[in-house]
Design a protein around this motif. Sequence first.
Motif, PDB file in Angstrom:
ATOM      1  N   MET A  16     -17.961 -13.393  -1.447  1.00  0.00           N
ATOM      2  CA  MET A  16     -16.968 -12.785  -2.319  1.00  0.00           C
ATOM      3  C   MET A  16     -15.586 -12.966  -1.676  1.00  0.00           C
ATOM      4  O   MET A  16     -15.412 -12.690  -0.491  1.00  0.00           O
ATOM      5  CB  MET A  16     -17.304 -11.301  -2.477  1.00  0.00           C
ATOM      6  CG  MET A  16     -16.292 -10.526  -3.277  1.00  0.00           C
ATOM      7  SD  MET A  16     -16.631  -8.738  -3.438  1.00  0.00           S
ATOM      8  CE  MET A  16     -18.144  -8.733  -4.345  1.00  0.00           C
ATOM      9  N   ASN A  17     -14.616 -13.427  -2.466  1.00  0.00           N
ATOM     10  CA  ASN A  17     -13.277 -13.586  -1.903  1.00  0.00           C
ATOM     11  C   ASN A  17     -12.551 -12.237  -1.855  1.00  0.00           C
ATOM     12  O   ASN A  17     -13.016 -11.244  -2.418  1.00  0.00           O
ATOM     13  CB  ASN A  17     -12.484 -14.672  -2.640  1.00  0.00           C
ATOM     14  CG  ASN A  17     -12.182 -14.310  -4.079  1.00  0.00           C
ATOM     15  OD1 ASN A  17     -12.165 -13.142  -4.467  1.00  0.00           O
ATOM     16  ND2 ASN A  17     -11.933 -15.325  -4.887  1.00  0.00           N
ATOM     17  N   HIS A  18     -11.425 -12.220  -1.186  1.00  0.00           N
ATOM     18  CA  HIS A  18     -10.701 -10.969  -0.965  1.00  0.00           C
ATOM     19  C   HIS A  18     -10.204 -10.357  -2.269  1.00  0.00           C
ATOM     20  O   HIS A  18     -10.284  -9.142  -2.450  1.00  0.00           O
ATOM     21  CB  HIS A  18      -9.529 -11.167  -0.011  1.00  0.00           C
ATOM     22  CG  HIS A  18      -9.882 -11.852   1.266  1.00  0.00           C
ATOM     23  ND1 HIS A  18     -11.016 -11.564   1.992  1.00  0.00           N
ATOM     24  CD2 HIS A  18      -9.246 -12.826   1.958  1.00  0.00           C
ATOM     25  CE1 HIS A  18     -11.061 -12.322   3.064  1.00  0.00           C
ATOM     26  NE2 HIS A  18      -9.988 -13.096   3.066  1.00  0.00           N
ATOM     27  N   SER A  19      -9.690 -11.172  -3.167  1.00  0.00           N
ATOM     28  CA  SER A  19      -9.168 -10.621  -4.424  1.00  0.00           C
ATOM     29  C   SER A  19     -10.296 -10.001  -5.249  1.00  0.00           C
ATOM     30  O   SER A  19     -10.094  -8.956  -5.875  1.00  0.00           O
ATOM     31  CB  SER A  19      -8.393 -11.676  -5.212  1.00  0.00           C
ATOM     32  OG  SER A  19      -9.170 -12.822  -5.433  1.00  0.00           O
ATOM     33  N   ALA A  20     -11.469 -10.592  -5.239  1.00  0.00           N
ATOM     34  CA  ALA A  20     -12.612 -10.024  -5.962  1.00  0.00           C
ATOM     35  C   ALA A  20     -13.058  -8.709  -5.314  1.00  0.00           C
ATOM     36  O   ALA A  20     -13.360  -7.738  -6.015  1.00  0.00           O
ATOM     37  CB  ALA A  20     -13.764 -11.019  -6.005  1.00  0.00           C
ATOM     38  N   ARG A  21     -13.081  -8.667  -3.981  1.00  0.00           N
ATOM     39  CA  ARG A  21     -13.467  -7.445  -3.274  1.00  0.00           C
ATOM     40  C   ARG A  21     -12.467  -6.333  -3.587  1.00  0.00           C
ATOM     41  O   ARG A  21     -12.853  -5.183  -3.813  1.00  0.00           O
ATOM     42  CB  ARG A  21     -13.534  -7.699  -1.765  1.00  0.00           C
ATOM     43  CG  ARG A  21     -14.131  -6.539  -0.981  1.00  0.00           C
ATOM     44  CD  ARG A  21     -14.256  -6.817   0.514  1.00  0.00           C
ATOM     45  NE  ARG A  21     -15.287  -7.800   0.790  1.00  0.00           N
ATOM     46  CZ  ARG A  21     -15.063  -9.060   1.165  1.00  0.00           C
ATOM     47  NH1 ARG A  21     -13.829  -9.488   1.325  1.00  0.00           N
ATOM     48  NH2 ARG A  21     -16.043  -9.884   1.397  1.00  0.00           N
ATOM     49  N   MET A  22     -11.175  -6.675  -3.636  1.00  0.00           N
ATOM     50  CA  MET A  22     -10.157  -5.681  -3.963  1.00  0.00           C
ATOM     51  C   MET A  22     -10.331  -5.172  -5.382  1.00  0.00           C
ATOM     52  O   MET A  22     -10.252  -3.960  -5.623  1.00  0.00           O
ATOM     53  CB  MET A  22      -8.750  -6.275  -3.787  1.00  0.00           C
ATOM     54  CG  MET A  22      -8.355  -6.473  -2.348  1.00  0.00           C
ATOM     55  SD  MET A  22      -6.746  -7.286  -2.184  1.00  0.00           S
ATOM     56  CE  MET A  22      -5.693  -6.132  -3.038  1.00  0.00           C
ATOM     57  N   ALA A  23     -10.568  -6.077  -6.322  1.00  0.00           N
ATOM     58  CA  ALA A  23     -10.750  -5.676  -7.721  1.00  0.00           C
ATOM     59  C   ALA A  23     -11.948  -4.741  -7.858  1.00  0.00           C
ATOM     60  O   ALA A  23     -11.885  -3.722  -8.553  1.00  0.00           O
ATOM     61  CB  ALA A  23     -10.912  -6.903  -8.608  1.00  0.00           C
ATOM     62  N   GLU A  24     -13.030  -5.074  -7.167  1.00  0.00           N
ATOM     63  CA  GLU A  24     -14.238  -4.248  -7.214  1.00  0.00           C
ATOM     64  C   GLU A  24     -13.980  -2.847  -6.653  1.00  0.00           C
ATOM     65  O   GLU A  24     -14.512  -1.859  -7.159  1.00  0.00           O
ATOM     66  CB  GLU A  24     -15.353  -4.927  -6.426  1.00  0.00           C
ATOM     67  CG  GLU A  24     -16.695  -4.241  -6.534  1.00  0.00           C
ATOM     68  CD  GLU A  24     -17.763  -5.040  -5.820  1.00  0.00           C
ATOM     69  OE1 GLU A  24     -18.063  -4.699  -4.652  1.00  0.00           O
ATOM     70  OE2 GLU A  24     -18.282  -5.998  -6.428  1.00  0.00           O
ATOM     71  N   ALA A  25     -13.133  -2.774  -5.625  1.00  0.00           N
ATOM     72  CA  ALA A  25     -12.817  -1.487  -4.993  1.00  0.00           C
ATOM     73  C   ALA A  25     -11.666  -0.761  -5.684  1.00  0.00           C
ATOM     74  O   ALA A  25     -11.334   0.367  -5.313  1.00  0.00           O
ATOM     75  CB  ALA A  25     -12.481  -1.701  -3.521  1.00  0.00           C
ATOM     76  N   GLY A  26     -11.023  -1.393  -6.663  1.00  0.00           N
ATOM     77  CA  GLY A  26      -9.890  -0.780  -7.346  1.00  0.00           C
ATOM     78  C   GLY A  26      -8.620  -0.754  -6.514  1.00  0.00           C
ATOM     79  O   GLY A  26      -7.746   0.086  -6.726  1.00  0.00           O
ATOM     80  N   ILE A  27      -8.505  -1.681  -5.569  1.00  0.00           N
ATOM     81  CA  ILE A  27      -7.325  -1.750  -4.698  1.00  0.00           C
ATOM     82  C   ILE A  27      -6.336  -2.755  -5.284  1.00  0.00           C
ATOM     83  O   ILE A  27      -6.706  -3.889  -5.568  1.00  0.00           O
ATOM     84  CB  ILE A  27      -7.722  -2.163  -3.268  1.00  0.00           C
ATOM     85  CG1 ILE A  27      -8.667  -1.132  -2.656  1.00  0.00           C
ATOM     86  CG2 ILE A  27      -6.480  -2.339  -2.399  1.00  0.00           C
ATOM     87  CD1 ILE A  27      -9.298  -1.563  -1.346  1.00  0.00           C
ATOM     88  N   VAL A  28      -5.102  -2.327  -5.453  1.00  0.00           N
ATOM     89  CA  VAL A  28      -4.051  -3.178  -6.005  1.00  0.00           C
ATOM     90  C   VAL A  28      -2.924  -3.270  -4.976  1.00  0.00           C
ATOM     91  O   VAL A  28      -2.470  -2.241  -4.455  1.00  0.00           O
ATOM     92  CB  VAL A  28      -3.508  -2.599  -7.324  1.00  0.00           C
ATOM     93  CG1 VAL A  28      -2.358  -3.438  -7.867  1.00  0.00           C
ATOM     94  CG2 VAL A  28      -4.626  -2.475  -8.356  1.00  0.00           C
ATOM     95  N   LEU A  29      -2.501  -4.490  -4.690  1.00  0.00           N
ATOM     96  CA  LEU A  29      -1.383  -4.656  -3.757  1.00  0.00           C
ATOM     97  C   LEU A  29      -0.083  -4.191  -4.413  1.00  0.00           C
ATOM     98  O   LEU A  29       0.215  -4.578  -5.545  1.00  0.00           O
ATOM     99  CB  LEU A  29      -1.243  -6.117  -3.334  1.00  0.00           C
ATOM    100  CG  LEU A  29      -2.341  -6.673  -2.446  1.00  0.00           C
ATOM    101  CD1 LEU A  29      -2.056  -8.144  -2.128  1.00  0.00           C
ATOM    102  CD2 LEU A  29      -2.476  -5.870  -1.167  1.00  0.00           C
ATOM    103  N   PRO A  30       0.696  -3.398  -3.699  1.00  0.00           N
ATOM    104  CA  PRO A  30       1.995  -2.967  -4.229  1.00  0.00           C
ATOM    105  C   PRO A  30       3.032  -4.074  -4.074  1.00  0.00           C
ATOM    106  O   PRO A  30       2.812  -5.029  -3.324  1.00  0.00           O
ATOM    107  CB  PRO A  30       2.336  -1.777  -3.334  1.00  0.00           C
ATOM    108  CG  PRO A  30       1.695  -2.109  -2.027  1.00  0.00           C
ATOM    109  CD  PRO A  30       0.412  -2.828  -2.385  1.00  0.00           C
ATOM    110  N   PRO A  31       4.155  -3.943  -4.756  1.00  0.00           N
ATOM    111  CA  PRO A  31       5.256  -4.878  -4.498  1.00  0.00           C
ATOM    112  C   PRO A  31       5.705  -4.747  -3.043  1.00  0.00           C
ATOM    113  O   PRO A  31       5.615  -3.662  -2.455  1.00  0.00           O
ATOM    114  CB  PRO A  31       6.372  -4.407  -5.444  1.00  0.00           C
ATOM    115  CG  PRO A  31       5.711  -3.509  -6.431  1.00  0.00           C
ATOM    116  CD  PRO A  31       4.483  -2.949  -5.775  1.00  0.00           C
ATOM    117  N   VAL A  32       6.158  -5.846  -2.466  1.00  0.00           N
ATOM    118  CA  VAL A  32       6.632  -5.824  -1.080  1.00  0.00           C
ATOM    119  C   VAL A  32       7.963  -5.078  -1.029  1.00  0.00           C
ATOM    120  O   VAL A  32       8.868  -5.345  -1.821  1.00  0.00           O
ATOM    121  CB  VAL A  32       6.768  -7.261  -0.532  1.00  0.00           C
ATOM    122  CG1 VAL A  32       7.339  -7.256   0.869  1.00  0.00           C
ATOM    123  CG2 VAL A  32       5.404  -7.962  -0.571  1.00  0.00           C
ATOM    124  N   ALA A  33       8.046  -4.149  -0.079  1.00  0.00           N
ATOM    125  CA  ALA A  33       9.250  -3.335   0.067  1.00  0.00           C
ATOM    126  C   ALA A  33      10.435  -4.187   0.488  1.00  0.00           C
ATOM    127  O   ALA A  33      10.289  -5.126   1.281  1.00  0.00           O
ATOM    128  CB  ALA A  33       9.010  -2.239   1.103  1.00  0.00           C
TER     129      ALA A  33
END
Length: 152
Positions: free
Chosen positions: A1-18
């Motif tokens: 499983m790639n990182h973006s799929a693992r994040m989607a499965e966990a409900g993790i969304v990257l925020p905009p860069v500060a």
Amino acid sequence: MNHSARMAEAGIVLPPVATPAGAYIPAIRHGGLVSTSGQLPFIDGALQATGIVGSTVTPEAAADYARTAALNAVAAAAQAAGGIDHIASVVRVVGYVASSPDFGGQPAVMNGASNLMTEIFGEAGKHVRSAVGVAALPMGAPVEVEIMVALR
């Protein structure tokens, strides 16, 4: 499983860069590595909390703030890498904890950041780490996190 799929499965969304608050950039790519500047626990441009861990901030709350700061660091690293799936592994996590003089629980606070790395990257999220107690951090933040990642 790639990182973006693992994040989607966990409900993790990257925020905009500060946007940097000084004369630096959020992350820099050098060869096969990306290093980030220290990231604070901002959500939607607002600092989640201020204070000193062991005094006005509980260790449990600080661990949540470390997770938020680490997510901001991952966002900066992913931007510099050309996307989250271009990151092969997390190499190093450094956490600074604004601590009262008698507080020695910095490692437990930084577990908030470390646990996020394995949630996003799985086995590739295991890393070396430093958890450093300091007297104060920028803007009165209770924690600051920086990371180094290796690229594919």
